[in-house]
Write a protein that holds these residues in place. Structure first.
Motif, PDB file in Angstrom:
ATOM      1  N   VAL A   1       9.493   5.271   4.111  1.00 28.05           N
ATOM      2  CA  VAL A   1      10.185   4.280   4.936  1.00 28.05           C
ATOM      3  C   VAL A   1      10.273   4.754   6.385  1.00 28.05           C
ATOM      4  O   VAL A   1       9.983   3.988   7.323  1.00 28.05           O
ATOM      5  CB  VAL A   1      11.596   3.996   4.374  1.00 28.05           C
ATOM      6  CG1 VAL A   1      12.390   3.121   5.338  1.00 28.05           C
ATOM      7  CG2 VAL A   1      11.497   3.331   3.001  1.00 28.05           C
ATOM      8  N   TYR A   2      10.642   6.002   6.590  1.00 31.90           N
ATOM      9  CA  TYR A   2      10.802   6.512   7.952  1.00 31.90           C
ATOM     10  C   TYR A   2       9.474   6.521   8.693  1.00 31.90           C
ATOM     11  O   TYR A   2       9.392   6.176   9.865  1.00 31.90           O
ATOM     12  CB  TYR A   2      11.397   7.919   7.918  1.00 31.90           C
ATOM     13  CG  TYR A   2      11.788   8.432   9.288  1.00 31.90           C
ATOM     14  CD1 TYR A   2      12.966   7.993   9.894  1.00 31.90           C
ATOM     15  CD2 TYR A   2      10.966   9.313   9.973  1.00 31.90           C
ATOM     16  CE1 TYR A   2      13.319   8.446  11.155  1.00 31.90           C
ATOM     17  CE2 TYR A   2      11.317   9.768  11.235  1.00 31.90           C
ATOM     18  CZ  TYR A   2      12.496   9.331  11.821  1.00 31.90           C
ATOM     19  OH  TYR A   2      12.834   9.769  13.073  1.00 31.90           O
ATOM     20  N   ARG A   3       8.406   6.911   7.989  1.00 30.89           N
ATOM     21  CA  ARG A   3       7.096   6.953   8.643  1.00 30.89           C
ATOM     22  C   ARG A   3       6.650   5.556   9.076  1.00 30.89           C
ATOM     23  O   ARG A   3       6.192   5.367  10.208  1.00 30.89           O
ATOM     24  CB  ARG A   3       6.053   7.538   7.697  1.00 30.89           C
ATOM     25  CG  ARG A   3       6.156   9.022   7.490  1.00 30.89           C
ATOM     26  CD  ARG A   3       4.829   9.542   6.976  1.00 30.89           C
ATOM     27  NE  ARG A   3       5.018  10.630   6.038  1.00 30.89           N
ATOM     28  CZ  ARG A   3       4.014  11.300   5.497  1.00 30.89           C
ATOM     29  NH1 ARG A   3       2.773  10.965   5.769  1.00 30.89           N
ATOM     30  NH2 ARG A   3       4.247  12.290   4.656  1.00 30.89           N
ATOM     31  N   THR A   4       6.744   4.594   8.178  1.00 30.73           N
ATOM     32  CA  THR A   4       6.254   3.260   8.510  1.00 30.73           C
ATOM     33  C   THR A   4       7.061   2.634   9.637  1.00 30.73           C
ATOM     34  O   THR A   4       6.520   1.848  10.424  1.00 30.73           O
ATOM     35  CB  THR A   4       6.290   2.342   7.282  1.00 30.73           C
ATOM     36  OG1 THR A   4       7.628   2.271   6.774  1.00 30.73           O
ATOM     37  CG2 THR A   4       5.390   2.875   6.189  1.00 30.73           C
ATOM     38  N   ARG A   5       8.321   2.981   9.734  1.00 29.42           N
ATOM     39  CA  ARG A   5       9.117   2.459  10.844  1.00 29.42           C
ATOM     40  C   ARG A   5       8.730   3.103  12.169  1.00 29.42           C
ATOM     41  O   ARG A   5       9.079   2.594  13.234  1.00 29.42           O
ATOM     42  CB  ARG A   5      10.613   2.660  10.567  1.00 29.42           C
ATOM     43  CG  ARG A   5      11.116   1.781   9.440  1.00 29.42           C
ATOM     44  CD  ARG A   5      12.609   1.793   9.312  1.00 29.42           C
ATOM     45  NE  ARG A   5      13.060   0.886   8.275  1.00 29.42           N
ATOM     46  CZ  ARG A   5      13.239  -0.410   8.432  1.00 29.42           C
ATOM     47  NH1 ARG A   5      13.001  -0.965   9.608  1.00 29.42           N
ATOM     48  NH2 ARG A   5      13.648  -1.170   7.435  1.00 29.42           N
ATOM     49  N   GLN A   6       8.026   4.221  12.122  1.00 31.11           N
ATOM     50  CA  GLN A   6       7.472   4.843  13.321  1.00 31.11           C
ATOM     51  C   GLN A   6       5.989   4.482  13.491  1.00 31.11           C
ATOM     52  O   GLN A   6       5.291   5.097  14.294  1.00 31.11           O
ATOM     53  CB  GLN A   6       7.604   6.376  13.228  1.00 31.11           C
ATOM     54  CG  GLN A   6       9.005   6.882  12.947  1.00 31.11           C
ATOM     55  CD  GLN A   6       9.980   6.502  14.036  1.00 31.11           C
ATOM     56  OE1 GLN A   6       9.656   6.568  15.212  1.00 31.11           O
ATOM     57  NE2 GLN A   6      11.179   6.098  13.645  1.00 31.11           N
ATOM     58  N   SER A   7       5.533   3.498  12.730  1.00 26.12           N
ATOM     59  CA  SER A   7       4.132   3.063  12.748  1.00 26.12           C
ATOM     60  C   SER A   7       3.187   4.182  12.328  1.00 26.12           C
ATOM     61  O   SER A   7       2.068   4.298  12.827  1.00 26.12           O
ATOM     62  CB  SER A   7       3.739   2.527  14.137  1.00 26.12           C
ATOM     63  OG  SER A   7       4.502   1.387  14.463  1.00 26.12           O
ATOM     64  N   ILE A   8       3.653   5.041  11.425  1.00 25.50           N
ATOM     65  CA  ILE A   8       2.834   6.121  10.874  1.00 25.50           C
ATOM     66  C   ILE A   8       2.722   5.855   9.369  1.00 25.50           C
ATOM     67  O   ILE A   8       3.727   5.876   8.662  1.00 25.50           O
ATOM     68  CB  ILE A   8       3.487   7.496  11.117  1.00 25.50           C
ATOM     69  CG1 ILE A   8       3.791   7.685  12.596  1.00 25.50           C
ATOM     70  CG2 ILE A   8       2.597   8.616  10.608  1.00 25.50           C
ATOM     71  CD1 ILE A   8       4.722   8.842  12.873  1.00 25.50           C
ATOM     72  N   TRP A   9       1.504   5.625   8.907  1.00 26.20           N
ATOM     73  CA  TRP A   9       1.324   5.225   7.518  1.00 26.20           C
ATOM     74  C   TRP A   9       0.834   6.394   6.678  1.00 26.20           C
ATOM     75  O   TRP A   9      -0.153   7.048   7.034  1.00 26.20           O
ATOM     76  CB  TRP A   9       0.326   4.069   7.436  1.00 26.20           C
ATOM     77  CG  TRP A   9       0.829   2.865   8.140  1.00 26.20           C
ATOM     78  CD1 TRP A   9       0.668   2.570   9.466  1.00 26.20           C
ATOM     79  CD2 TRP A   9       1.634   1.828   7.600  1.00 26.20           C
ATOM     80  NE1 TRP A   9       1.317   1.399   9.770  1.00 26.20           N
ATOM     81  CE2 TRP A   9       1.911   0.920   8.644  1.00 26.20           C
ATOM     82  CE3 TRP A   9       2.139   1.570   6.322  1.00 26.20           C
ATOM     83  CZ2 TRP A   9       2.665  -0.226   8.458  1.00 26.20           C
ATOM     84  CZ3 TRP A   9       2.892   0.429   6.133  1.00 26.20           C
ATOM     85  CH2 TRP A   9       3.152  -0.455   7.178  1.00 26.20           C
ATOM     86  N   PRO A  10       1.515   6.687   5.574  1.00 25.19           N
ATOM     87  CA  PRO A  10       1.016   7.742   4.672  1.00 25.19           C
ATOM     88  C   PRO A  10      -0.386   7.399   4.177  1.00 25.19           C
ATOM     89  O   PRO A  10      -0.723   6.227   3.999  1.00 25.19           O
ATOM     90  CB  PRO A  10       2.029   7.749   3.527  1.00 25.19           C
ATOM     91  CG  PRO A  10       3.253   7.072   4.083  1.00 25.19           C
ATOM     92  CD  PRO A  10       2.753   6.076   5.077  1.00 25.19           C
ATOM     93  N   ALA A  11      -1.186   8.426   3.934  1.00 26.79           N
ATOM     94  CA  ALA A  11      -2.543   8.202   3.427  1.00 26.79           C
ATOM     95  C   ALA A  11      -2.487   7.583   2.034  1.00 26.79           C
ATOM     96  O   ALA A  11      -1.602   7.912   1.245  1.00 26.79           O
ATOM     97  CB  ALA A  11      -3.302   9.525   3.396  1.00 26.79           C
ATOM     98  N   PRO A  12      -3.425   6.686   1.711  1.00 26.19           N
ATOM     99  CA  PRO A  12      -3.406   6.049   0.379  1.00 26.19           C
ATOM    100  C   PRO A  12      -3.452   7.049  -0.771  1.00 26.19           C
ATOM    101  O   PRO A  12      -2.896   6.786  -1.845  1.00 26.19           O
ATOM    102  CB  PRO A  12      -4.662   5.168   0.402  1.00 26.19           C
ATOM    103  CG  PRO A  12      -4.916   4.896   1.858  1.00 26.19           C
ATOM    104  CD  PRO A  12      -4.482   6.133   2.582  1.00 26.19           C
TER     105      PRO A  12
END
Length: 238
Positions: A145-156
């Motif tokens: 959640v924190y990453r996506t809110r910083q526009s950083i997407w975890p690798a699939p």
């Protein structure tokens, strides 16, 4: 040297881009694993996610209140797991753009945690070990959640390696049915803890290095006066 003029990049429709990002975020928050990845394209349009997720939660609660898991082992221990898998997996193909579809990830995570607790208590698994597993999965959810809110997407691959809620529950259900839940919970907690911690730390460290390098590159291109102003907030007025 003559080059062909480059066509301007097509402008993205803001509403379409917003819908794409919203869908991507909610799908990431679901934390689907390899089983869902295999079945998603074979299910068709899928079923509405909110009613299905709510029904899965109600089914697991009913299993817990009804004392169905009292034997503590045997095939009956797979009942809450299979109920959740059968009801929630078919919701994966949906775009999750409905008014209340934001409820789906917390419903999935809450039902997953409740199932872990019910299985653990019925099988006599140490409570602290159940807490460790829930903490590890919760940390992964928070990090996502924190990453996506910083526009950083975890690798699939992180979601596949993390097994997803469905494979985690199937492993725990099988362990409970065989009377090996304590060992399965311990192994799963150790594996997921190392995976999520190492991947998270290395990703954030790499991001910090990339940010520092970008900042250093900007500083080299700046004039001495601009560099001084960025550092102290005051330009040299000599």
């Amino acid at each position: 040297m003559i080059t062909q003029p480059q066509a301007p990049a097509p402008l993205l429709d803001p509403d379409e881009e917003r819908r794409r990002v919203q869908t991507a975020r909610l799908l990431a928050y679901r934390d689907d694993g390899p089983l869902v990845a295999v079945l998603r394209d074979r299910i068709g349009r899928g079923v509405p996610p909110v009613p299905a997720a709510l029904l899965a939660l109600v089914a697991v609660v009913a299993v817990g209140l009804g004392g169905v898991l009292d034997p503590g082992r045997g095939a009956i221990m797979l009942v809450p797991v299979l109920a959740m898998v059968v009801l929630v997996v078919p919701t994966a193909p949906r775009d999750h753009l409905g008014r209340f579809d934001w409820l789906v990830p917390p419903l999935i995570r809450g039902t997953e945690f409740l199932t872990i607790i019910l299985l653990g208590l019925a099988a006599g698994t140490p409570k602290w070990l159940l807490f460790v597993l829930i903490y590890v999965v919760g940390y992964h959810t928070y990090d996502t959640v924190y990453r996506t809110r910083q526009s950083i997407w975890p690798a699939p691959w992180v979601f596949r390696a993390g097994l997803g809620w469905e494979v985690r529950l199937l492993l725990l259900g099988a362990g409970a049915a065989l009377g090996l839940l304590t060992w399965v919970t311990a192994a799963l907690s150790l594996y997921l803890g190392v995976l999520f911690a190492v991947e998270s730390v290395t990703s954030w460290v790499r991001l910090d290095k990339e940010t520092a390098l970008a900042q250093a590159s900007d500083d080299l291109e700046a004039s001495p006066e601009e560099a001084l102003e960025q550092t102290t907030g005051e330009a040299d007025k000599a």
